[in-house]
Motif scaffolding. Structure first.
Motif, PDB file in Angstrom:
ATOM      1  N   PRO A 182       0.782  -1.309   0.052  1.00 39.00           N
ATOM      2  CA  PRO A 182      -0.043  -0.136  -0.108  1.00 39.00           C
ATOM      3  C   PRO A 182       0.968   1.181  -0.079  1.00 39.00           C
ATOM      4  N   SER A 294      -7.138  -3.766   1.880  1.00 40.69           N
ATOM      5  CA  SER A 294      -5.855  -3.172   1.918  1.00 40.69           C
ATOM      6  C   SER A 294      -5.411  -2.491   0.724  1.00 40.69           C
ATOM      7  N   GLN A 296      -4.764   0.531  -1.431  1.00 39.97           N
ATOM      8  CA  GLN A 296      -4.942   2.030  -1.331  1.00 39.97           C
ATOM      9  C   GLN A 296      -4.513   2.661  -2.875  1.00 39.97           C
TER      10      GLN A 296
END
Length: 666
Positions: A182, A294, A296
């Motif tokens: 991320p 998760s 991003q």
């Protein structure tokens, strides 16, 4: 789930791939954010070495016969382990191009992007993953392989984005890598991602046909994947573009029979291939879905509404709700193999959605890529009705004051600041920008109100809208910093001092200027030694009729409240005048007339920078020139015998639809 992928030559080393310019490193960077070069004696923006109307390859793509021939060679001769290759036909990328990794469908061949190699290879450093059919690398290990490349690239250029273009199964792979990383600047372009595999009916269908053979299952999958409507659209489109009808028909029949002609490919595929691929895609979907929270990264979903293999449209809606930075682009009449279908231009979509950049944040000036020849055709197709109705006539003024037809009087040297008047709703803008591209191969960078740059989360593929046009043509929100950057880069900048007040005028205010008293644009022009070209345009009164005046609205019941609410909603409050769109109706079309006045150089005009009176005098000179041009065009257009639509139609019927229709003699 994706179909099998096209040609990768195996008998000669040269056609297999082109040498990579780098593996984990980055290209040498330019010393400035926005390169500027000298060319033919003029200063112009270089767009990192890419010229306007460049060839993106979409008009010369190979057909599906080529695809299946290539597939046969791969199946018969392919061996080895998972690897990356750079397509030969992608060519060399522009300076400092970001990296794009293509992650293929469950077939793994890596050539499912062959229709887009040249377009994407011009603006990205393109690498394609290749998973041989004999390879049995688990999904988790594929994730690690992609992740290793991403992490090493990020370590070398931490501020530079990395693009993952995932097709079906590859979409799950891209999501998995993004979920595990991320902190890395990733941009995902997902084409019908296979995260909806468990919801599809393909499992039951393949279970039934598996009673016969793996070859039968693969044949059924390929047939479901085929989109005959798209093939017909491609044939019709090629005829409209001037291709002989028999040639278009030949390509159509070849594409429709390609799979049947090369069905012997199925006999060469290892027996356990289908079982392994189905296990892989099931694991990939489960792995990606479990980790969606998760992710991003910015995500662009390309979704086919006519997908017969996966419920892609519903899946697109679901993913957009779960992914925080997700945009979705629907393709109404396209099937699962979207990247193999006619009329899909991935490079254009990435540009339209403001996702092409060279650093962590998108910059409309420094990250701009000029329109390709295909994009000009697409805009022409979307605006052909307006062009037919208005038949724009362009005039310009030479340095000796002679008015000529065309744009010969507009300088070849940048920076140039074009300053003129808006017609209603800015309808003159499209024709102006398109003619500069056709006649001078110059991109005119328009300065527009921020309202015209919405952050669209959902869009449809049926042609470009006005907002896409602004992005493709390099429009920039109104800020003096933007004008400063553009002029500093040697651009042609289009400025309307009257802004929204002119574009939303009321009845009786046609062809009037509503310029502010500030003189900042002449100071900016002088600071960069830019040439100011005043221009005027007339003709809206021959196309549109406004229903009421501003005072009619104010005096109506609740009129003041409506105007205030409208202005507040659009955030278009003017110091002296609120705005309101009063409504209109179309008239029998007339014609648009443009004239670009005598260029006004500012080189050596340091007094404009230091003396308010000198700046004011230059400002008023430009304004008076625009008013004079408008009066000149209104007077001269009565001499044009082709001002009305019917005479123009008769002229073009006799000489062809692409001929230039005469106008008045200047």
């Amino acid at each position: 789930m994706a179909t099998l992928s096209p040609r990768l030559h195996t008998k000669a080393a040269a056609p297999l791939c082109r040498p990579r310019q780098r593996w984990h490193g980055s290209l040498e960077r330019t010393t400035s954010n926005y390169p500027v070069k000298k060319h033919a004696g003029r200063l112009q923006a270089s767009y990192r070495g890419l010229e306007a109307l460049y060839d993106d390859g979409y008009q010369t793509v190979k057909n599906l016969d080529y695809y299946y021939e290539s597939l046969g060679e791969l199946v018969e001769h392919d061996s080895g382990s998972v690897r990356w290759f750079c397509p030969v036909d992608a060519g060399s990328p522009i300076e400092d191009a970001p990296l794009m990794l293509y992650l293929p469908g469950v077939d793994g061949m890596g050539m499912g992007l062959f229709m887009h190699h040249k377009a994407l290879g011009r603006i990205f450093e393109l690498r394609c993953m290749h998973v041989p059919l004999h390879d049995r690398t688990p999904f988790e290990d594929l994730v690690i392989m992609v992740e290793d490349v991403v992490r090493k690239e990020h370590a070398t250029s931490p501020n530079k984005p990395i693009y993952l273009l995932g097709n079906s199964f590859g979409g799950c792979l891209a999501l998995a890598v993004a979920a595990r990383n991320p902190h890395i600047n990733l941009i995902l372009v997902l084409v019908n991602p296979a995260t909806s595999y468990e919801k599809s009916g393909i499992q039951q269908l393949l279970s039934f046909f598996s009673l016969f053979s793996d070859q039968a299952c693969m044949a059924v999958t390929a047939l479901l994947n085929y989109n005959i409507d798209n093939e017909v659209d491609m044939a019709v489109g090629s005829m409209l573009n001037g291709k002989h009808p028999l040639a278009a028909l030949n390509r159509l029949t070849n594409n429709m029979t390609s799979f049947l002609k090369h069905s012997n490919i199925l006999d060469k595929i290892p027996e356990d291939t289908l079982k392994w691929k189905m296990k892989q895609i099931k694991r990939a979907a489960s792995y990606a879905n479990y980790r969606l929270q998760s992710v991003q990264a910015e995500v662009l979903l390309l979704v086919s509404c006519a997908d017969r293999l996966l419920p892609s449209k519903d899946e697109g809606d679901r993913l957009q709700k779960l992914l925080p930075k997700c945009k979705i682009y629907f393709f109404e009449k396209h099937g699962h193999s979207l990247l193999l279908e006619y009329g899909v231009h991935v490079a254009s979509i990435i540009k339209c959605t403001d996702l092409y950049r060279h650093s962590r944040r998108y910059h409309r000036v420094f990250d701009y890529i000029p329109p390709s020849a295909t994009e000009l055709k697409e805009v022409d197709k979307a605006t052909c009705d307006l062009r037919f109705r208005t038949c724009p006539a362009m005039y310009s003024t030479l340095e000796d004051g002679t008015v000529v037809r065309g744009l010969a009087g507009v300088p070849q040297d940048g920076p140039v600041l074009l300053v003129g008047n808006h017609m209603l709703l800015g309808i003159e803008l499209i024709s102006l920008a398109a003619e500069f591209l056709r006649l001078k191969r110059v991109v005119v960078r328009g300065i527009a109100h921020p309202l015209l740059f919405p952050n669209k989360k959902r869009a449809w593929s049926e042609g470009h809208d006005f907002f896409d046009f602004l992005n493709l043509w390099g429009g920039v929100p109104m800020m003096y910093k933007s004008i400063y950057d553009l002029l500093g880069a040697g651009e042609f900048v289009l400025l309307y001092p009257g802004g929204h007040r002119e574009a939303l005028h009321c009845k009786g205010e046609e062809h009037r200027l509503f310029w502010p008293t500030q003189t900042e644009f002449v100071r900016l022009a002088a600071q960069f030694n830019a040439t100011i070209v005043p221009f005027g345009v007339v003709g809206e009164d021959d196309l549109l009729e406004l229903l009421c005046t501003f005072e009619d609205i104010r005096n109506a019941p609740f009129g003041k409240e409506m105007i205030q609410a409208y202005s507040n909603h659009l955030k278009l409050r003017d110091v002296d005048h609120e705005v309101f769109f009063p409504g209109l109706y179309l008239k029998m079309p007339g014609r648009f007339y443009y004239q670009f006045g005598k260029p006004i150089p500012t080189r050596g005009r340091q007094d404009v920078l230091t003396d308010k009176q000198a700046a004011h005098d230059l400002y008023m000179h430009v304004k008076s020139e625009v008013e004079r041009i408008i009066s000149y065009l209104l007077e001269k257009r009565v001499e044009d015998k082709y001002r009305s639509l019917i005479p123009r139609m008769l002229y073009q019927a006799a000489r062809g639809p692409t001929c230039q229709v005469p106008a008045f003699d200047p």
